[in-house]
Structures are given as C-alpha cells and as structure tokens.
Design a protein around this motif. Sequence first.
Motif, PDB file in Angstrom:
ATOM      1  N   UNK A  17       6.358  81.130  -9.429  1.00 32.28           N
ATOM      2  CA  UNK A  17       5.471  80.480  -8.476  1.00 32.28           C
ATOM      3  C   UNK A  17       6.157  80.260  -7.146  1.00 32.28           C
ATOM      4  N   UNK A  18       7.446  79.971  -7.174  1.00 30.36           N
ATOM      5  CA  UNK A  18       8.205  79.784  -5.930  1.00 30.36           C
ATOM      6  C   UNK A  18       8.525  81.122  -5.272  1.00 30.36           C
ATOM      7  N   UNK A  19       8.975  82.096  -6.062  1.00 28.64           N
ATOM      8  CA  UNK A  19       9.324  83.402  -5.498  1.00 28.64           C
ATOM      9  C   UNK A  19       8.087  84.123  -4.951  1.00 28.64           C
ATOM     10  N   UNK A  20       6.953  83.947  -5.609  1.00 31.68           N
ATOM     11  CA  UNK A  20       5.734  84.618  -5.188  1.00 31.68           C
ATOM     12  C   UNK A  20       5.545  85.983  -5.818  1.00 31.68           C
ATOM     13  N   UNK A  21       6.628  86.685  -6.071  1.00 30.61           N
ATOM     14  CA  UNK A  21       6.572  88.043  -6.633  1.00 30.61           C
ATOM     15  C   UNK A  21       7.312  88.031  -7.968  1.00 30.61           C
ATOM     16  N   UNK A  22       6.579  88.014  -9.107  1.00 32.01           N
ATOM     17  CA  UNK A  22       7.242  87.912 -10.413  1.00 32.01           C
ATOM     18  C   UNK A  22       7.987  89.165 -10.819  1.00 32.01           C
ATOM     19  N   UNK A  23       7.838  90.251 -10.077  1.00 27.07           N
ATOM     20  CA  UNK A  23       8.559  91.474 -10.394  1.00 27.07           C
ATOM     21  C   UNK A  23       9.933  91.547  -9.775  1.00 27.07           C
ATOM     22  N   UNK A  24      10.312  90.524  -8.998  1.00 25.25           N
ATOM     23  CA  UNK A  24      11.610  90.558  -8.314  1.00 25.25           C
ATOM     24  C   UNK A  24      12.707  89.792  -9.050  1.00 25.25           C
ATOM     25  N   UNK A  25      12.408  89.270 -10.222  1.00 26.94           N
ATOM     26  CA  UNK A  25      13.450  88.577 -10.979  1.00 26.94           C
ATOM     27  C   UNK A  25      14.642  89.498 -11.215  1.00 26.94           C
ATOM     28  N   UNK A  26      15.834  88.950 -11.063  1.00 23.65           N
ATOM     29  CA  UNK A  26      17.055  89.676 -11.393  1.00 23.65           C
ATOM     30  C   UNK A  26      17.770  89.030 -12.583  1.00 23.65           C
ATOM     31  N   UNK A  27      17.681  87.708 -12.671  1.00 23.82           N
ATOM     32  CA  UNK A  27      18.378  87.006 -13.758  1.00 23.82           C
ATOM     33  C   UNK A  27      17.668  85.694 -14.035  1.00 23.82           C
ATOM     34  N   UNK A  28      17.630  85.312 -15.325  1.00 25.28           N
ATOM     35  CA  UNK A  28      17.076  84.031 -15.740  1.00 25.28           C
ATOM     36  C   UNK A  28      17.947  83.498 -16.865  1.00 25.28           C
ATOM     37  N   UNK A  29      18.425  82.264 -16.713  1.00 21.64           N
ATOM     38  CA  UNK A  29      19.317  81.671 -17.716  1.00 21.64           C
ATOM     39  C   UNK A  29      18.923  80.227 -17.976  1.00 21.64           C
ATOM     40  N   UNK A  30      19.088  79.790 -19.231  1.00 23.33           N
ATOM     41  CA  UNK A  30      18.910  78.387 -19.575  1.00 23.33           C
ATOM     42  C   UNK A  30      19.622  78.087 -20.883  1.00 23.33           C
ATOM     43  N   UNK A  31      20.049  76.832 -21.004  1.00 21.34           N
ATOM     44  CA  UNK A  31      20.599  76.319 -22.268  1.00 21.34           C
ATOM     45  C   UNK A  31      19.575  75.343 -22.843  1.00 21.34           C
ATOM     46  N   UNK A  32      19.203  75.562 -24.103  1.00 19.02           N
ATOM     47  CA  UNK A  32      18.219  74.700 -24.747  1.00 19.02           C
ATOM     48  C   UNK A  32      18.907  73.434 -25.240  1.00 19.02           C
ATOM     49  N   UNK A  33      18.437  72.279 -24.771  1.00 17.58           N
ATOM     50  CA  UNK A  33      19.115  71.033 -25.131  1.00 17.58           C
ATOM     51  C   UNK A  33      18.269  70.105 -25.989  1.00 17.58           C
ATOM     52  N   UNK A  34      16.936  70.268 -25.961  1.00 17.69           N
ATOM     53  CA  UNK A  34      16.077  69.383 -26.751  1.00 17.69           C
ATOM     54  C   UNK A  34      14.766  70.104 -27.034  1.00 17.69           C
ATOM     55  N   UNK A  35      14.273  70.050 -28.279  1.00 20.96           N
ATOM     56  CA  UNK A  35      12.999  70.717 -28.559  1.00 20.96           C
ATOM     57  C   UNK A  35      11.837  70.062 -27.819  1.00 20.96           C
ATOM     58  N   UNK A  36      10.829  70.861 -27.527  1.00 23.63           N
ATOM     59  CA  UNK A  36       9.577  70.353 -26.975  1.00 23.63           C
ATOM     60  C   UNK A  36       8.646  70.071 -28.138  1.00 23.63           C
ATOM     61  N   UNK A  40       8.560  63.897 -20.577  1.00 24.21           N
ATOM     62  CA  UNK A  40       7.996  62.672 -20.002  1.00 24.21           C
ATOM     63  C   UNK A  40       8.872  61.454 -20.254  1.00 24.21           C
ATOM     64  N   UNK A  41       9.846  61.571 -21.154  1.00 24.88           N
ATOM     65  CA  UNK A  41      10.779  60.476 -21.407  1.00 24.88           C
ATOM     66  C   UNK A  41      12.037  60.592 -20.546  1.00 24.88           C
ATOM     67  N   UNK A  42      12.072  61.593 -19.677  1.00 26.69           N
ATOM     68  CA  UNK A  42      13.221  61.788 -18.806  1.00 26.69           C
ATOM     69  C   UNK A  42      14.379  62.492 -19.480  1.00 26.69           C
ATOM     70  N   UNK A  43      14.142  63.064 -20.662  1.00 29.23           N
ATOM     71  CA  UNK A  43      15.193  63.752 -21.405  1.00 29.23           C
ATOM     72  C   UNK A  43      15.262  65.221 -21.006  1.00 29.23           C
ATOM     73  N   UNK A  44      16.474  65.742 -20.880  1.00 29.33           N
ATOM     74  CA  UNK A  44      16.644  67.153 -20.555  1.00 29.33           C
ATOM     75  C   UNK A  44      16.136  68.020 -21.700  1.00 29.33           C
ATOM     76  N   UNK A  45      15.274  68.970 -21.377  1.00 31.37           N
ATOM     77  CA  UNK A  45      14.788  69.951 -22.337  1.00 31.37           C
ATOM     78  C   UNK A  45      15.582  71.246 -22.218  1.00 31.37           C
ATOM     79  N   UNK A  46      15.843  71.655 -20.974  1.00 29.02           N
ATOM     80  CA  UNK A  46      16.738  72.775 -20.674  1.00 29.02           C
ATOM     81  C   UNK A  46      17.833  72.263 -19.753  1.00 29.02           C
ATOM     82  N   UNK A  47      19.014  72.846 -19.876  1.00 32.22           N
ATOM     83  CA  UNK A  47      20.106  72.528 -18.968  1.00 32.22           C
ATOM     84  C   UNK A  47      20.636  73.807 -18.330  1.00 32.22           C
TER      85      UNK A  47
END
Length: 305
Positions: A69-88, A117-124
């Motif tokens: 949504x910020x980039x505007x063009x979803x085909x321009x991704x080069x890298x996406x990373x996340x660490x899962x810290x808490x289940x949703x 909504x509890x302010x807990x990190x879901x991804x880091x």
Amino acid sequence: MKTLSDFRAGETFTHVRTCDRLRPIYYAAASGDFNPIHVDAEVARAAGLPGPILQGMCTYAWLAEACAGYFGDPGRFRRLFARFSRPVLIDDTVTFEGRCTSVEGSAVRVEVSVRNQRGEDVLRNALAEADWSEGQRSAEPVAVPAADAAPPPNVGRRYGPYRYEASLEKIRDFALAVAGGVPTRMYEHAADPAPHPWFVDEDAGRQSRYGSVIAPPTFGAVFAMQPFAAALVDPALAMNLPRVLHGEQELVYGEPVRPGDRLETVGEVASIEKRGKLDVVAVRSSTVNQRGAKVLEGLWTAVVR
C-alpha cells in the motif's frame, strides 16, 4: 503509481487487519496450509495454545499488504523479512506502523512495527525493500549465516522439484483470503480494504506495467512452501508437528508470478541448531518459471517448542 522521487526517508504509513473467526479456514483454503493448530480447536489446545491461531504466513501477507500500500506497486518488492514473536488469535486486531528508513539508488527500504490490540509485538524486525530499477530482476539466493562447526546430519537434505501452475482463480482466491474476503465463487463477500486491483482485476492488470494480473508478494506460500512442508513431516528430521511454530520468514523476489506461469521449486535444509530448549530448522527454497527466470528465493524457519 509512485515513482522513486515520490519517496522520502521518515515517511510513515499505517495498516490494520482483524482476524475474524473464519480467517484461518479461508487462508487455509487459499494457501493449502491446513496445519490443525489453525483449524481445529482441540488440537490447538493440546499444543498449549488458547485455541486456533492464524497462520503466520497470513500475518506475513498482511505485512506485505501494508508495505505494498505504501510502495504503490506490489510487483517491485525485492525483499520481505519478519520474525514471528506472538501468534494472532481469533478476534485480534493487528496494526502495522511503517516508516521509510532509506531511499538509496533504486531501492526504497521500510521498517514496520506490528502489534496486536494489547500492544504486544506480533512480528519483530519486520522490513521490506522495493526496487525501482528497470528491466528484469532475478532473485538472489537468501544468505544463511555460516556455521562455526561442521553442520549436523540432514543439513543439505534436498526436497523437490515441486511443480505448480499458477491460475487466475487461485491468485484471486489468495488475494481475497488475505484481504478479509472469501476465497470462493459461490457467493460474494467484499474485502475491506479491497485487494490491490492488479491481483484480481484483469482489465487493471492489462493496463499495468506487467500487462496482466500478478500474484500477491506472498503467493509463494502456495507453491514455494512445499520444501518447508516436506521437511516438517520428514521422518529423518523427526519434528513434532503440533509443537512446530513458524519462527522467521524471508522472501527475495525476482519476476512477478502471472496466471499461466509454470513454476518449479526445489529446497534444502539450510541449518539445524539448538537455541536453549528450542530446536530451530531453516529450509531454503528456490523457484523458477517456465522461462528459467528466478521468481522467488525463500528462507523458511521453524521452531519446535
């Protein structure tokens, strides 16, 4: 669509998604991830969870959605990373607060905080990079930290090749499942906010720089996750599946996936290590299309509790 000159370091953006009670089922139908901890309350509780949890890759897809949504063009991704810290959990609301950290050369980099909504990190450590260079891009292999000693048995164990043909219907179903809609043609259920039009609208896709519908950045969960899934149930690795959680995820992008693309994925166990009481297994995947062009490189990390 934005151009590179439209981005400024320090810009911020926000995206919000809520996990309704059917979202894990809809995402399972669209992605094929029917791990019972996502769809069976009894199995989830036996695994020490309060109930079914959303697939980590759906939370990761929401991250990609926020950045797209910020980039505007979803085909321009080069890298996406996340660490899962808490289940949703069911009824959790997840807020993605992003900040552009740099605009260098042809690359735009953002970092994102992801909390419930509890302010807990879901991804880091969530981050995304997009590339505004022209011409064909090829996904580079995902780097794996070098081991200090000889690798344990089964590192280098290979899986595949796995073949998959992308279809317009499957791409649409996946985009709808991520965006809060229903992956079906039996009845309509609008997603809010709606998926990017290039994922679901043929006319919009034809008018884009890609000339057709393209798959969402995390559509790799449908085809490139297969080596990881094979490793999870491989008797040689002896992992207790109900005790497995997704630990980290990294995807590096090449050509976008289009309807009709014939994809081939291979993978191998990249590392096995002990972190305290946890066993951590990382699987690297590599996907090419029918032209031999790199589409996706992935590093899929499992944590066995």
